[in-house]
Design an enzyme around this catalytic site. Sequence first.
Site, PDB file in Angstrom:
ATOM      1  N   ASP A  56      -6.846  -4.404  -7.587  1.00 41.91           N
ATOM      2  CA  ASP A  56      -7.668  -3.465  -7.175  1.00 41.91           C
ATOM      3  C   ASP A  56      -9.009  -3.258  -8.086  1.00 41.91           C
ATOM      4  OD1 ASP A  56      -6.944  -2.454  -4.634  1.00 41.91           O
ATOM      5  OD2 ASP A  56      -5.337  -0.898  -5.802  1.00 41.91           O
TER       6      ASP A  56
ATOM      7  N   THR B 151       1.029  -1.165  -0.055  1.00 47.50           N
ATOM      8  CA  THR B 151      -0.001   0.084   0.093  1.00 47.50           C
ATOM      9  C   THR B 151       0.809   1.201  -0.052  1.00 47.50           C
ATOM     10  OG1 THR B 151      -1.855   1.100   0.822  1.00 47.50           O
ATOM     11  CG2 THR B 151      -0.371   0.022   2.478  1.00 47.50           C
TER      12      THR B 151
ATOM     13  N   LYS C 228       3.431   1.462  -4.002  1.00 46.22           N
ATOM     14  CA  LYS C 228       2.662   0.631  -5.205  1.00 46.22           C
ATOM     15  C   LYS C 228       3.386   0.771  -6.495  1.00 46.22           C
ATOM     16  CE  LYS C 228      -1.964   0.051  -3.607  1.00 46.22           C
ATOM     17  NZ  LYS C 228      -3.629   0.502  -4.051  1.00 46.22           N
TER      18      LYS C 228
END
Length: 293
Positions: A106, A65, A69
Amino acid sequence: MAEVVKALGIFGYPLAHSMSHLMYSTAIKHLGINFQFQPYEVKPEHLPAAVEGVRAMGIRGVCVTIPHKGAIIPLLDELTEDARLMRAVNVVCLEDGERLVGHNTDGIGFVTSMRKDVGQDPKGKRILLLGAGGAAKAIAVKLAVEGASHISILNRTPSKAEELAEHVKDQVPGSEVEGGALETEQVGRFAKEADIIINGTSVGMWKKGEPPDKSTLVPSEQIMPHHLVCDVVYNPLLTPLLCSAKRRKAKVLTGLGMIIYQGAEAFRRWTGCELPVQLVRRRLIRALSQAGS
Ligand code: ATR
């Protein structure tokens, strides 16, 4: 000798509001599997050593995170197609005890949530996407890959929206994408033509110690009953945008599904097991309501 516990973790800095630990620990305990999930606060200057540590210690996988990233990409051996297209990695898997493979789950997390939680498919849909940060980028790329007919990206900093639109068009040939300024008039124009409106910004998110953010980027009168209105913000679950969409009789999708399904993808790759989605959802909702009370 006792069986060695298989390690999983998350790398970020700081790690204050990550839901990963609760999500994966709940799943591991429920399934009774021999894994353990550990958060690691990794400073940017220590990222290369931390990544080598994954290989050296045989950590099966880590979530990645903010702010790592993008920075982690040159430190890995391989990227999946989604990570390559999004130029960001949110999940790393150690394959065959040697190769570090970077994924981005994601976008698939968002699309899976659309399909499973509200029964809608992006194929052929016109999308209005607000924001051009990391979350919006993953969503824009995946929606284009999945065949959305048109994507309008509006952002407070218009150059970032234009850049993202160009990036998606380059990476996904044939996609129709445009970028522009997040201004009320533009929002109204694109909302009128859209099937799906997505807030991919942090607007509406509760921050610890601050009064609740009651603002929304879409004026209520521009939301219609045929719209699906989605928010990537999951704290609060019903953001001011989603509350106003509900009042306007539109369908709504909270940001929690994206978090859970991106996690489910990672969990399957690390452990070979399915994440117990409903149990995890109940636990996260309980934690969010306790944090908000
Ligand atoms: P994430 O990785 O969570 O997407 P990010 O990359 O920092 O976070 O992106 C945050 C997004 O929210 C950006 O699109 C940002 O707009 P800018 O590019 O102009 O900074 C958007 N954003 C944050 N606060 C906002 C606000 N008050 N009004 C409009 N957009 C906002």
